[in-house]
Design an enzyme around this catalytic site. Sequence first.
Site, PDB file in Angstrom:
ATOM      1  N   LYS A  43      -8.111   9.745 -11.020  1.00  0.00           N
ATOM      2  CA  LYS A  43      -7.023   8.807 -11.274  1.00  0.00           C
ATOM      3  C   LYS A  43      -6.107   8.663 -10.064  1.00  0.00           C
ATOM      4  O   LYS A  43      -5.598   7.562  -9.791  1.00  0.00           O
ATOM      5  CB  LYS A  43      -6.235   9.231 -12.516  1.00  0.00           C
ATOM      6  CG  LYS A  43      -7.003   9.027 -13.823  1.00  0.00           C
ATOM      7  CD  LYS A  43      -7.454   7.573 -14.003  1.00  0.00           C
ATOM      8  CE  LYS A  43      -8.006   7.290 -15.383  1.00  0.00           C
ATOM      9  NZ  LYS A  43      -8.466   5.897 -15.539  1.00  0.00           N
ATOM     10  N   TYR A  78     -10.236  14.745 -13.831  1.00  0.00           N
ATOM     11  CA  TYR A  78      -9.571  13.506 -14.237  1.00  0.00           C
ATOM     12  C   TYR A  78      -8.380  13.194 -13.327  1.00  0.00           C
ATOM     13  O   TYR A  78      -8.183  12.040 -12.917  1.00  0.00           O
ATOM     14  CB  TYR A  78      -9.131  13.663 -15.689  1.00  0.00           C
ATOM     15  CG  TYR A  78      -8.527  12.445 -16.334  1.00  0.00           C
ATOM     16  CD1 TYR A  78      -9.304  11.326 -16.626  1.00  0.00           C
ATOM     17  CD2 TYR A  78      -7.181  12.425 -16.685  1.00  0.00           C
ATOM     18  CE1 TYR A  78      -8.752  10.216 -17.253  1.00  0.00           C
ATOM     19  CE2 TYR A  78      -6.627  11.324 -17.317  1.00  0.00           C
ATOM     20  CZ  TYR A  78      -7.407  10.230 -17.591  1.00  0.00           C
ATOM     21  OH  TYR A  78      -6.854   9.131 -18.202  1.00  0.00           O
TER      22      TYR A  78
END
Length: 297
Positions: free
Chosen positions: A158, A154
Amino acid sequence: MLAGKVIVVTGAGRGLGRAYARAVAEAGAAVVVNDVDGGAAAAVADEIGADGGSAVAHAGPVGPTATADELVATAVAEFGRLDAMVTNAGVLRDRSVVKMTDEDFDVVVETHLRGTFTCARAAIARFREQGGGGRLVLVGSPAGQRASFGQANYSAVKAGIVGMARTLAAETAKHGITVNALVPVALTRMVATIPAFADAVAAVERGEPAPDELRANGVGTAEDVTPLLVYLLSDDAAEVTGQALGAGGDRITVWTHPSVAAEASRPGGWTAEGVAEAFGAELAGRLQPYVPPVAAR
């Protein structure tokens, strides 16, 4: 503020995405509400309609080019044009790196990073075909700005989304298109696994307000993020592009771009011993924090 605009919001069936879709509809936009869960997307579209807004649901997983093309086509077929795209869809597969499988990594990359790319590409193509510019808001996360234990997948996507926003802003500025990364901090199920926030998330889900202490430190509800989003999608933000902008609780923030924090030079180049000496004498005190304050305590 968004009257007459047509906006696609991906991953809008719940959480932040639902708040985004409802906020842009309340500001006057017609909305394509996308979610992999078709029932959730339809429920949000129905909520918007019940409140007097215009919305249509779209069911489909973000990532494939076909989905991105369908989203643009739906906006045009239902409302005649496309003015903005908010790439919010995402999934979590949290595990420390030694326990993370290839599938855990790949599904997060597919949804977040590839999904942002395919949706942005499709939207930009439509904006250029229409003329008159457009708005892209690519949703990032504090996890992409600093360490987030158990989220190597993640954090990577991002961070990539914020980098993508800067490059797309440079590529599309001549067409009147703005591209910004939104970095939200909100008490949703996506952060419920962080021990420091678990109780507050549960309280917000019960309908209680976010604690004042958290709000003052930039952590609030999903609805606290929406004013910044609506602004970025509006004509008022025509000169704001290539930025990573955060919202949470009582705060909005402007994140810095990566830049050189310190440097040292040696005529003729370096040896390993020289690097060790420079770190001790010149650079060690300028190394950058990588863990967010809440995790460091």
